[in-house]
Scaffold this motif. Structure first.
Motif, short mmCIF file in Angstrom:
data_model
loop_
_atom_site.label_atom_id
_atom_site.label_comp_id
_atom_site.label_asym_id
_atom_site.label_seq_id
_atom_site.Cartn_x
_atom_site.Cartn_y
_atom_site.Cartn_z
N PHE A 233 -15.89 -40.68 40.51
CA PHE A 233 -16.28 -41.92 41.15
C PHE A 233 -16.83 -41.53 42.51
O PHE A 233 -16.26 -40.66 43.19
CB PHE A 233 -15.05 -42.80 41.44
N HIS B 288 -21.23 -44.54 40.46
CA HIS B 288 -21.42 -45.01 41.83
C HIS B 288 -20.73 -46.36 42.00
O HIS B 288 -20.98 -47.28 41.23
CB HIS B 288 -22.90 -45.13 42.15
N LEU B 289 -19.91 -46.44 43.02
CA LEU B 289 -19.16 -47.67 43.27
C LEU B 289 -19.74 -48.41 44.46
O LEU B 289 -20.22 -47.81 45.41
CB LEU B 289 -17.70 -47.33 43.58
N ALA B 290 -19.66 -49.74 44.38
CA ALA B 290 -20.04 -50.55 45.53
C ALA B 290 -18.93 -51.59 45.73
O ALA B 290 -18.21 -51.91 44.79
CB ALA B 290 -21.37 -51.22 45.30
N ASP B 291 -18.81 -52.06 46.96
CA ASP B 291 -17.81 -53.09 47.23
C ASP B 291 -18.12 -54.33 46.43
O ASP B 291 -19.27 -54.76 46.32
CB ASP B 291 -17.79 -53.43 48.73
N LEU B 292 -17.06 -54.92 45.92
CA LEU B 292 -17.18 -56.16 45.17
C LEU B 292 -17.12 -57.30 46.18
O LEU B 292 -16.14 -57.46 46.89
CB LEU B 292 -15.98 -56.24 44.22
N LEU C 284 -15.59 -46.08 29.53
CA LEU C 284 -15.70 -46.03 30.99
C LEU C 284 -14.37 -46.39 31.59
O LEU C 284 -13.71 -47.32 31.13
CB LEU C 284 -16.76 -47.02 31.48
N PRO C 285 -13.97 -45.71 32.64
CA PRO C 285 -12.70 -46.05 33.30
C PRO C 285 -12.90 -47.31 34.13
O PRO C 285 -14.01 -47.65 34.49
CB PRO C 285 -12.44 -44.85 34.20
N ASP C 286 -11.82 -48.01 34.42
CA ASP C 286 -11.91 -49.16 35.32
C ASP C 286 -12.15 -48.65 36.73
O ASP C 286 -11.56 -47.66 37.15
CB ASP C 286 -10.59 -49.94 35.31
N PRO C 287 -13.02 -49.35 37.46
CA PRO C 287 -13.22 -48.95 38.86
C PRO C 287 -11.99 -49.29 39.68
O PRO C 287 -11.20 -50.15 39.29
CB PRO C 287 -14.42 -49.79 39.29
N PRO C 288 -11.81 -48.62 40.82
CA PRO C 288 -10.69 -48.96 41.70
C PRO C 288 -10.79 -50.43 42.13
O PRO C 288 -11.89 -50.99 42.11
CB PRO C 288 -10.92 -48.04 42.91
N GLN D 128 -10.16 -40.44 30.63
CA GLN D 128 -10.58 -41.80 30.89
C GLN D 128 -12.08 -42.02 30.72
O GLN D 128 -12.59 -43.13 30.90
CB GLN D 128 -10.18 -42.24 32.29
N LEU D 129 -12.79 -40.95 30.48
CA LEU D 129 -14.22 -41.10 30.26
C LEU D 129 -14.63 -40.09 29.21
O LEU D 129 -14.38 -38.90 29.36
CB LEU D 129 -14.99 -40.87 31.56
N GLY E 66 -11.36 -53.88 43.85
CA GLY E 66 -12.31 -54.30 44.86
C GLY E 66 -13.67 -53.64 44.76
O GLY E 66 -14.53 -53.81 45.62
N LYS E 67 -13.87 -52.86 43.71
CA LYS E 67 -15.15 -52.14 43.55
C LYS E 67 -15.77 -52.46 42.18
O LYS E 67 -15.05 -52.81 41.25
CB LYS E 67 -14.90 -50.63 43.59
N THR E 68 -17.08 -52.32 42.14
CA THR E 68 -17.76 -52.38 40.84
C THR E 68 -18.52 -51.10 40.61
O THR E 68 -18.96 -50.47 41.58
CB THR E 68 -18.89 -53.44 40.77
N VAL E 69 -18.74 -50.78 39.38
CA VAL E 69 -19.58 -49.64 39.06
C VAL E 69 -21.02 -50.12 39.14
O VAL E 69 -21.44 -51.01 38.41
CB VAL E 69 -19.28 -49.11 37.64
N LYS E 70 -21.74 -49.52 40.08
CA LYS E 70 -23.09 -49.97 40.35
C LYS E 70 -24.10 -49.18 39.51
O LYS E 70 -25.18 -49.67 39.22
CB LYS E 70 -23.35 -49.70 41.83
N ARG E 71 -23.71 -47.99 39.18
CA ARG E 71 -24.67 -47.10 38.50
C ARG E 71 -23.89 -46.00 37.80
O ARG E 71 -22.89 -45.52 38.32
CB ARG E 71 -25.55 -46.48 39.57
N ARG F 85 -13.85 -39.35 44.18
CA ARG F 85 -12.55 -39.37 43.53
C ARG F 85 -12.65 -38.92 42.08
O ARG F 85 -13.60 -39.29 41.38
CB ARG F 85 -11.99 -40.80 43.59
#
Lengths: 140, 140
Positions: free
Chosen positions: B96, B134-138, A117-121, B111-112, A123-128, B105
């Motif tokens: 993403f 799916h990304l969410a704010d950390l 899995l790539p690192d998320p950008p 990377q995956l 300030g973000k987490t991978v939620k799903r 993005r």
DNA sequence: ATTCTATATTAGAATTATTCTAAGATAGAG
DNA sequence: CTCTATCTTAGAATAATTCTAATATAGAAT
């Protein structure tokens, strides 16, 4: 019996999730969590409820499905624009989607693995992680 | 210059794809295939076209995006119910999706990696593999 | 160049899935 | 039993997309 929680009483299920066990939520929970893995559309569940003599509005079915998703009882799966399915199987797994029939089917977790899995950008987490394999009829 | 076909003349592009190079298709192709990777929504492309003084209806933008997708010039990405993006990057890659901003993005192919794909059900082929993180704010 | 025809484009209506609204009902604490 | 926060409701509203039927146009045939 217990295993994967095969029939944990709809009432308790709602209670544990912090949702008020109202008539319609109980009824919908019973329809949804019958022990089998289901992929439901709002309209369809509404139909089932009515067929069962449960008086519930479509708006409530939508509300309930979203609430169940928020508390982790369901998982929403998006396959096509304007077509949401709710999956009662909330374990880690992915999906086949047949574009011809509109059928959604689980892929067991052990049959598909993501190697890296790539690192998320920042300030973000991978939620799903959603993986959908789109199927088409094989013709020749 | 040539590389990945950085500007293969909108006219030729349509010709090679078997699409009649009409005024609006040419204009939309020029907006879309500018050499960069874009994730476009129909409404947004329509706006850009109008801003450029191109007279085109929203219905035609939808038609054109779907036709481009059919001939393989674009790839449709579904992230949320009722929200379709068209990706000008048609190479093998994933996405993403930031639920807060609605931004889509690319994840570069390297990377995956999917380790193992399941066999499709009998009589079917896997037409497309969609992976969306799916990304969410950390927050803390 | 002109004509012709299949294919495109159009505006606006229609459709589909979903969410909103404001009023009435109800679970469950007190 | 009462009260209040939370639910449920019907129907209106919204959003994205597709359909419709009329008009325009690309390009092959004259």
């Amino acid at each position: 019996m217990a295993a994967t929680r095969p029939y944990a009483n709809a009432y308790d299920l709602l209670r544990e999730s912090g949702l008020r066990p109202t008539r319609q939520r109980l009824a919908l929970a019973k329809l949804l969590f019958d022990g089998t893995d289901r992929h439901v559309r709002a309209e369809q569940l509404h139909g089932e409820a009515l067929a069962d003599g449960i008086r519930v509005s479509l708006a409530t079915v939508y509300n309930t499905l979203h609430q169940f998703t928020e508390v982790g009882l369901l998982r929403e799966v998006i396959v096509e624009s304007g077509r949401a399915y709710f999956d009662t199987n909330i374990s880690d797994h992915h999906h086949f989607f047949c574009e011809n029939s509109g059928e959604l089917r689980d892929i067991p977790a052990d049959q598909l693995a993501i190697a890296r899995l790539p690192d998320p950008p920042a300030g973000k987490t991978v939620k799903r992680v959603d993986v959908i394999l789109h199927l088409a009829d094989l013709e020749d």
